[in-house]
Design a protein around this motif. Structure first.
Motif: not given
Length: 545
Positions: A258-265
């Motif tokens: 349920g943890t929001e994933l950061d965009f992999p940039d």
């Protein structure tokens, strides 16, 4: 033959037998560069509501623009009435993959004919669902949503975008080409990716995010690719508008915990820091999106001055600016879309915020949000909200048709100049009679798309009319056929005025049917430019036989 033109008038006892120069390319480029650098848009041209009434009843059900040149001619009805036609996942068109070209064409014509029957005036067609194309492109592969296989053209071969444009214009409809800026693969994709897809030609700019692929907005090569794709369409096709949606950085996803994933940039972010960049990561992401939006606006108008650029963002703005009581998802913090900035700097010609909530839903109140976006509209661009018409369905949570009808009324009560329905499938299926009721109750007459006068420094010349007594036809001669998109036509009887629009490619007005039904007193014709501006009227007056 009798010949007469703008503001001349001929009365008979029986039915009788260059645009102004555009700014040069160099001047326009300099103007747009100055515009972006100065963070201020050009002086807008506003469209005032009618200040008087016609002597006879006028069949109009749309906010009119006051005709500036003649008090005895009714104000031209103006309202943007559009619908999104989604190709992704075959939501609207084509209805499924692997249809033959003839079936695809037949479905497109059915959609266009339904739009005409409803008296809509614009189609917003998705031409780039996910770094692919529904038209022949040297930059991206054919979409799998057309043929079931990415990279495979329709059979027998044809150009779907060109077909849509030609058929739309023939019916008096604008065609706006809708692009998804950065999505590279959707969750609905089934086929493999073609060799010409960005994931194969520029793999270094594509990121995997959950079960989607995404071009990284922080990669200059990704942004340039999107700009090249859009400019290719503007250059090659006679579109009326360029449209991008709400997908900049992707909507956040969560992991199994349920943890929001950061965009992999990280790669692009670290290069930015190493180059001396001093923005924080969120502001850097917003700056990436800002630069794309500003560049599209400049590029589109350098290529073709009259083509409108529109954006349909999520409907809730910056959290620190929202009116009391409004809450919800923050596109400013999650999609990195600073829509308020784009409006303030005039980097678009119309904004279509997705106001996908019912009027009575207080945390996302429809009228309050519409007022909010109007308050941010410092350059007086068009605000044409998106309506969630597809929420009318057969589920327990379905809206009633009255919700959409009331939203149309609410916008008109606030002097709104248009709206867009999402999406065509709900109208095609006439769910809960929504298509029928819109046509009968809200769109009771034809309306022109509101003018966008800040796009062109143009004075369009009036048409000339020739009467053919034998055929009972008015023949139209255009002084500037290249810049004339439509003919706006008023017909006056003893009882009323009736308004219609036809493409400028159709240069005859057949009066035989009108004469059989109700004798005409006069016909008034205005040429309408690509940016929607009207010429002086040309009048043809008749006396009853």
């Amino acid at each position: 033959m009798l010949l007469f033109n703008g503001y001349s008038e001929l009365s008979v006892s029986r039915p009788p037998a260059k645009r102004g120069r555009l700014l040069s390319g160099m001047l326009r480029a300099a103007f747009m560069t100055t515009l972006l650098a100065a963070c201020a848009g050009p002086k807008p041209g506003s469209i005032a509501p009618a200040s008087g009434t016609a002597k006879l009843p006028v069949i109009v059900n749309a906010p009119p623009a006051q005709h500036p040149l003649s008090k005895d001619i009714p104000a031209t009805p103006r309202e943007f009435r559009a619908v999104w036609v989604s190709t992704v996942a075959n939501i609207d068109w084509p209805s499924r993959r692997e249809l033959s070209s003839d079936k695809q064409k037949a479905e497109a014509i059915a959609i266009l004919d339904q739009a005409v029957q409803m008296r809509l005036n614009a189609i917003v067609l998705q031409v780039r669902p996910s770094a692919d194309a529904i038209y022949p492109s040297a930059l991206e592969p054919w979409s799998e949503f057309l043929t079931g296989e990415q990279g495979r053209p329709p059979q027998p071969y044809y150009d779907p975008l060109q077909f849509w444009i030609e058929q739309a214009h023939e019916r008096g409809l604008e065609l706006h080409a809708w692009f998804n800026p950065y999505r590279a693969r959707t969750t609905q994709a089934k086929a493999g990716q073609a060799r010409s897809h960005v994931s194969k030609t520029m793999p270094a700019v594509v990121r995997q995010y959950g079960d989607m692929s995404w071009m990284d907005p922080g990669e200059p090569q990704a942004m340039q690719h999107t700009l090249n794709v859009i400019n290719d369409v503007v250059r090659r096709y006679d579109v009326d508008g360029i449209h991008i949606d709400d997908y900049f950085y992707p909507y956040p996803i969560k992991n199994s915990a349920g943890t929001e994933l950061d965009f992999p940039d990280e790669a692009a972010w670290n290069r930015y820091l190493q180059s001396g960049g001093n923005l924080n990561r969120a502001d850097w992401r917003r700056d990436n999106v800002n630069r794309l939006v500003a560049a599209i606006y400049q590029q589109v108008h350098q290529e073709k001055s009259w083509v409108k650029f529109g954006i349909s963002p999520f409907g809730i703005g910056r959290p620190d600016r929202l009116p009391p009581g409004i809450t919800g998802f923050s596109q400013y913090d999650k999609l990195y879309a600073d829509v308020e900035l784009w409006l303030a700097r005039g980097w678009l010609d119309y904004l279509a915020p997705q106001l996908y909530w019912p009027i009575q839903q207080t945390p996302q109140a429809f009228k309050v949000l519409y007022d909010y976006w109007n308050a941010q509209n410092l350059q007086q661009r068009h605000i044409w909200p998106g309506l969630f018409t597809s929420k009318i369905d057969h589920t327990e949570k379905s809206w009633q048709a009255d919700e959409i009808l009331n939203q149309v009324d609410a916008l008109r009560e606030k002097n709104g100049s248009g709206h867009i329905h999402f999406s065509m499938v709900s109208l095609s299926q006439n769910r809960k009679e929504i298509r029928k009721r819109l046509a009968q109750e809200k769109y009771t007459s034809v309306a022109l798309v509101p003018a966008t006068p800040w796009l062109e420094n143009t004075n369009i010349a009036p048409p000339q009319l020739q009467w053919n007594d034998e055929q009972k036809l008015l023949r139209v001669q255009l002084a500037d056929s290249e810049n004339t998109r439509w003919l706006a036509i008023w017909k006056q009887t003893e009882q009323q005025w009736q308004f219609s629009v036809q493409p400028a490619s159709k240069l005859t007005i057949d009066l035989r049917k009108d004469a059989q039904q109700t004798p005409l007193k006069q016909v008034v014709v205005m040429a309408v430019s690509r940016s929607g501006q009207e010429s002086l009227p040309a009048k043809f007056s008749l006396s009853a036989p």
